[in-house]
Design a protein around this motif. Structure first.
Motif, PDB file in Angstrom:
ATOM      1  N   HIS A   1     -19.426  22.168  99.494  1.00 13.14           N
ATOM      2  CA  HIS A   1     -18.188  21.931  98.760  1.00 13.14           C
ATOM      3  C   HIS A   1     -18.178  20.530  98.151  1.00 13.14           C
ATOM      4  N   LYS A   2     -17.884  20.469  96.873  1.00 10.53           N
ATOM      5  CA  LYS A   2     -17.825  19.184  96.171  1.00 10.53           C
ATOM      6  C   LYS A   2     -16.852  18.224  96.853  1.00 10.53           C
ATOM      7  N   GLN A   3     -15.722  18.769  97.304  1.00 18.07           N
ATOM      8  CA  GLN A   3     -14.696  17.910  97.901  1.00 18.07           C
ATOM      9  C   GLN A   3     -15.149  17.275  99.219  1.00 18.07           C
ATOM     10  N   SER A   4     -16.129  17.867  99.874  1.00 17.91           N
ATOM     11  CA  SER A   4     -16.626  17.248 101.116  1.00 17.91           C
ATOM     12  C   SER A   4     -17.295  15.913 100.822  1.00 17.91           C
ATOM     13  N   VAL A   5     -17.964  15.829  99.681  1.00 16.03           N
ATOM     14  CA  VAL A   5     -18.638  14.584  99.308  1.00 16.03           C
ATOM     15  C   VAL A   5     -17.628  13.555  98.820  1.00 16.03           C
TER      16      VAL A   5
ATOM     17  N   MET B   1     -23.822   3.637 102.010  1.00 12.48           N
ATOM     18  CA  MET B   1     -24.061   5.008 102.440  1.00 12.48           C
ATOM     19  C   MET B   1     -24.652   5.825 101.293  1.00 12.48           C
ATOM     20  N   ILE B   2     -25.405   6.850 101.674  1.00 14.36           N
ATOM     21  CA  ILE B   2     -26.028   7.775 100.728  1.00 14.36           C
ATOM     22  C   ILE B   2     -25.621   9.176 101.138  1.00 14.36           C
ATOM     23  N   ALA B   3     -25.159   9.999 100.189  1.00 18.34           N
ATOM     24  CA  ALA B   3     -24.742  11.359 100.542  1.00 18.34           C
ATOM     25  C   ALA B   3     -24.879  12.276  99.342  1.00 18.34           C
ATOM     26  N   GLY B   4     -24.782  13.577  99.615  1.00 16.46           N
ATOM     27  CA  GLY B   4     -24.848  14.553  98.533  1.00 16.46           C
ATOM     28  C   GLY B   4     -24.283  15.895  98.941  1.00 16.46           C
ATOM     29  N   LYS B   5     -23.900  16.640  97.943  1.00 11.62           N
ATOM     30  CA  LYS B   5     -23.415  18.013  98.109  1.00 11.62           C
ATOM     31  C   LYS B   5     -24.582  18.955  98.364  1.00 11.62           C
ATOM     32  N   VAL B   6     -24.454  19.807  99.344  1.00 14.31           N
ATOM     33  CA  VAL B   6     -25.494  20.784  99.629  1.00 14.31           C
ATOM     34  C   VAL B   6     -25.620  21.774  98.475  1.00 14.31           C
ATOM     35  N   LEU B   7     -26.858  22.067  98.112  1.00  7.43           N
ATOM     36  CA  LEU B   7     -27.173  23.121  97.142  1.00  7.43           C
ATOM     37  C   LEU B   7     -27.712  24.312  97.923  1.00  7.43           C
TER      38      LEU B   7
ATOM     39  N   SER C   1     -23.515  26.077  88.939  1.00  5.64           N
ATOM     40  CA  SER C   1     -22.378  25.341  89.514  1.00  5.64           C
ATOM     41  C   SER C   1     -22.863  24.198  90.401  1.00  5.64           C
ATOM     42  N   GLY C   2     -23.952  24.428  91.125  1.00  2.96           N
ATOM     43  CA  GLY C   2     -24.500  23.361  91.962  1.00  2.96           C
ATOM     44  C   GLY C   2     -24.935  22.174  91.128  1.00  2.96           C
ATOM     45  N   TYR C   3     -25.572  22.462  90.002  1.00  2.57           N
ATOM     46  CA  TYR C   3     -26.011  21.391  89.095  1.00  2.57           C
ATOM     47  C   TYR C   3     -24.807  20.654  88.517  1.00  2.57           C
ATOM     48  N   ALA C   4     -23.820  21.401  88.033  1.00  2.00           N
ATOM     49  CA  ALA C   4     -22.645  20.785  87.397  1.00  2.00           C
ATOM     50  C   ALA C   4     -21.836  19.964  88.403  1.00  2.00           C
ATOM     51  N   ASP C   5     -21.613  20.517  89.602  1.00  2.00           N
ATOM     52  CA  ASP C   5     -20.839  19.792  90.610  1.00  2.00           C
ATOM     53  C   ASP C   5     -21.572  18.517  91.044  1.00  2.00           C
ATOM     54  N   SER C   6     -22.875  18.623  91.235  1.00  2.00           N
ATOM     55  CA  SER C   6     -23.649  17.448  91.638  1.00  2.00           C
ATOM     56  C   SER C   6     -23.609  16.382  90.547  1.00  2.00           C
ATOM     57  N   LYS C   7     -23.740  16.801  89.305  1.00  2.00           N
ATOM     58  CA  LYS C   7     -23.717  15.847  88.186  1.00  2.00           C
ATOM     59  C   LYS C   7     -22.371  15.116  88.128  1.00  2.00           C
ATOM     60  N   GLU C   8     -21.306  15.848  88.348  1.00  2.00           N
ATOM     61  CA  GLU C   8     -19.970  15.237  88.354  1.00  2.00           C
ATOM     62  C   GLU C   8     -19.850  14.204  89.474  1.00  2.00           C
ATOM     63  N   LEU C   9     -20.357  14.541  90.657  1.00  2.00           N
ATOM     64  CA  LEU C   9     -20.314  13.613  91.786  1.00  2.00           C
ATOM     65  C   LEU C   9     -21.181  12.384  91.532  1.00  2.00           C
TER      66      LEU C   9
ATOM     67  N   GLU D   1     -21.876  11.017  88.637  1.00  2.00           N
ATOM     68  CA  GLU D   1     -21.170  10.177  87.668  1.00  2.00           C
ATOM     69  C   GLU D   1     -20.027   9.405  88.338  1.00  2.00           C
ATOM     70  N   ARG D   2     -19.416  10.017  89.331  1.00  2.00           N
ATOM     71  CA  ARG D   2     -18.265   9.394  89.974  1.00  2.00           C
ATOM     72  C   ARG D   2     -18.674   8.366  91.026  1.00  2.00           C
ATOM     73  N   TRP D   3     -19.771   8.606  91.753  1.00  2.00           N
ATOM     74  CA  TRP D   3     -20.046   7.810  92.947  1.00  2.00           C
ATOM     75  C   TRP D   3     -21.365   7.037  92.943  1.00  2.00           C
ATOM     76  N   HIS D   4     -22.372   7.496  92.272  1.00  2.00           N
ATOM     77  CA  HIS D   4     -23.696   6.866  92.400  1.00  2.00           C
ATOM     78  C   HIS D   4     -23.671   5.448  91.828  1.00  2.00           C
ATOM     79  N   GLY D   5     -23.987   4.482  92.676  1.00  2.00           N
ATOM     80  CA  GLY D   5     -23.985   3.091  92.243  1.00  2.00           C
ATOM     81  C   GLY D   5     -22.625   2.427  92.276  1.00  2.00           C
ATOM     82  N   LYS D   6     -21.609   3.125  92.757  1.00  2.00           N
ATOM     83  CA  LYS D   6     -20.282   2.535  92.874  1.00  2.00           C
ATOM     84  C   LYS D   6     -20.216   1.734  94.167  1.00  2.00           C
TER      85      LYS D   6
END
Length: 434
Positions: free
Chosen positions: A140-144, A158-164, A179-187, A189-194
């Motif tokens: 689930h995207k919301q878990s990440v 910390m390092i984390a990711g949505k399960v595919l 959907s796995g690709y799209a959800d991961s890409k959204e996450l 953009e939102r979190w990587h390097g923040k």
């Protein structure tokens, strides 16, 4: 705005190199009466207190008696959604997933539940002295989102990711390649390097992703700089046979990931219990890493990890608790079990190698050794204070110890969360034992 300089006085120990490469005596620095100086969340100086104290006029100094300061522990493989099912009885890997894991992870469709567990999970890590971890979310995207929100609030690296996972799992836990690709890409953009956060492309393991999903995961892994890839590899013999049946055209388990471009720098493969020489060679030449998860491998009966074999091939190795298959959040307990794993193979695990695996070795496996793992100036001030009087038995054992290596070994054999007096992240206290 700059933060004030602070200093911490105690015995101080940190790894400066891998004992397997430079030898034990050249692998660490130790200051019996040391001083760790922190400025703006980073290490400014470390050394003997007698040398540094005259340079610190007006600086606040916190002194710990009968204590040892080390870098914060680094966990290179753990599942935060499985916190609530740790210590579930009596299955091997594949049955264990169906019996315990999948029903537990279903609950993470609810972000409020995910946020509650993320808070509990991070408190447990910090209570056990772990300041950085490579973390599985759920499908689930919301878990990440929930995990990163909690980690950001504490300024943790910390390092984390949505399960595919698009096959061979319950319908309530599957996504699709798209959907796995799209959800991961959204996450990403939102979190990587923040702040101090990083993202890992996270296929659960080869059997639960179709070739189409693995192909898109590989595409995603190559689309952003410094992304991680986190999955499982060769944990259990039945799992390996299943992979052979699902991917008969590939020459082995690792070759599946290699074919789909999921292998390389910042690829971390959990377990790697049953690797052949060619697979070890390929991991080394691509700069990939393996997470050694001793408590999990023993608990699920998966086998004995051959640390020496991977070292001989030059593979990067970190230490993982693998909660919930693992039995403790404590890296001290992981090292306790790692020593036994080596003993069962007629091999030894030196206490300074243990320190390296839990700190600088983990940082090296994650390509974070420019930021974490020891107390070289400029590195993040993530550190832990270990209490030599944590329990009556530890206190008594320390009174008998005649050398540093004896004290260090006893801590890994007898220590757990009670041995952690205080944990710091980026120079700020994030856990203090009551």
């Amino acid at each position: 705005m700059t933060s004030p300089v602070k200093a911490y006085r105690a015995a101080i120990l940190h790894s400066i190199a891998d004992p397997a490469v430079v030898g034990v005596e050249q692998s660490y620095e130790y200051f019996e009466d040391g001083l760790l100086v922190i400025e703006n969340g980073q290490v400014a100086k470390v050394g003997p207190a007698a040398d540094l104290l005259p340079t610190l006029k007006g600086v606040e100094i916190t002194e710990y008696r009968d204590a040892l300061i080390t870098p914060g522990f680094i966990d290179t493989h753990i599942h935060y959604p499985q916190t609530g099912m740790i210590a579930s009885y009596g299955e091997q890997l594949l049955d264990w997933l169906n019996t315990y894991t999948f029903p537990t992870e279903q609950q993470f469709a609810d972000k409020a539940h995910a946020a509650d567990v993320a808070g509990i999970f991070l408190k447990e890590l910090l209570r056990n002295g772990t300041t950085t971890a490579l973390v599985f979310g759920s499908v689930h995207k919301q878990s990440v989102d929930a995990f990163f929100e909690a980690a950001e609030a504490l300024n943790l690296r910390m390092i984390a990711g949505k399960v595919l996972m698009d096959r061979n799992a319950p319908d309530y836990l599957t996504d699709t390649p798209e959907s796995g690709y799209a959800d991961s890409k959204e996450l990403i953009e939102r979190w990587h390097g923040k702040g101090r956060l990083h993202y890992a492309v996270t296929p659960r393991f080869a059997p639960t992703s179709s070739p189409e999903q693995l192909s898109l995961a590989g595409k995603l892994f190559g689309e952003y700089p410094d992304l991680y890839m986190h999955t499982h590899l060769s944990e259990n013999r039945k799992e390996i046979e299943w992979v052979k049946a699902l991917f008969p055209e590939r020459k082995g388990y690792l070759d599946v990931y290699d074919h789909f471009k999921l292998i390389g720098a910042r690829s971390v493969f959990a377990h790697g219990v049953h690797l052949c020489d060619d697979e070890c060679k390929r991991l080394a030449e691509t700069g990939s890493a393996v997470a050694f998860c001793p408590t999990s491998n023993l608990f699920l009966g998966s086998g004995l990890f051959d640390l020496n074999k991977l070292e001989e091939h030059g593979v990067r190795v970190g230490l993982g608790t693998d909660v919930g298959a693992g039995t403790s959040f404590s890296q001290l307990q992981s090292l306790n079990e790692a020593y036994k794993v080596m003993q069962l193979q007629g091999k030894k695990l030196d206490p300074f190698k243990s320190l390296y695996l839990a700190t600088l070795g983990g940082a090296n496996a994650l390509y974070l050794d420019d930021k974490l793992g020891n107390f070289l100036p400029g590195k993040d001030a993530d550190f832990v204070v270990l209490d030599y009087n944590a329990t009556p038995l530890i206190s008594y054992r320390m009174q008998q110890a005649k050398s540093l290596d004896e004290r260090l070994f006893a801590l890994t054999m007898l220590g757990d969360d009670r041995a952690i007096k205080e944990t710091f992240a980026a120079g700020e206290s994030v856990h203090r034992r009551g």
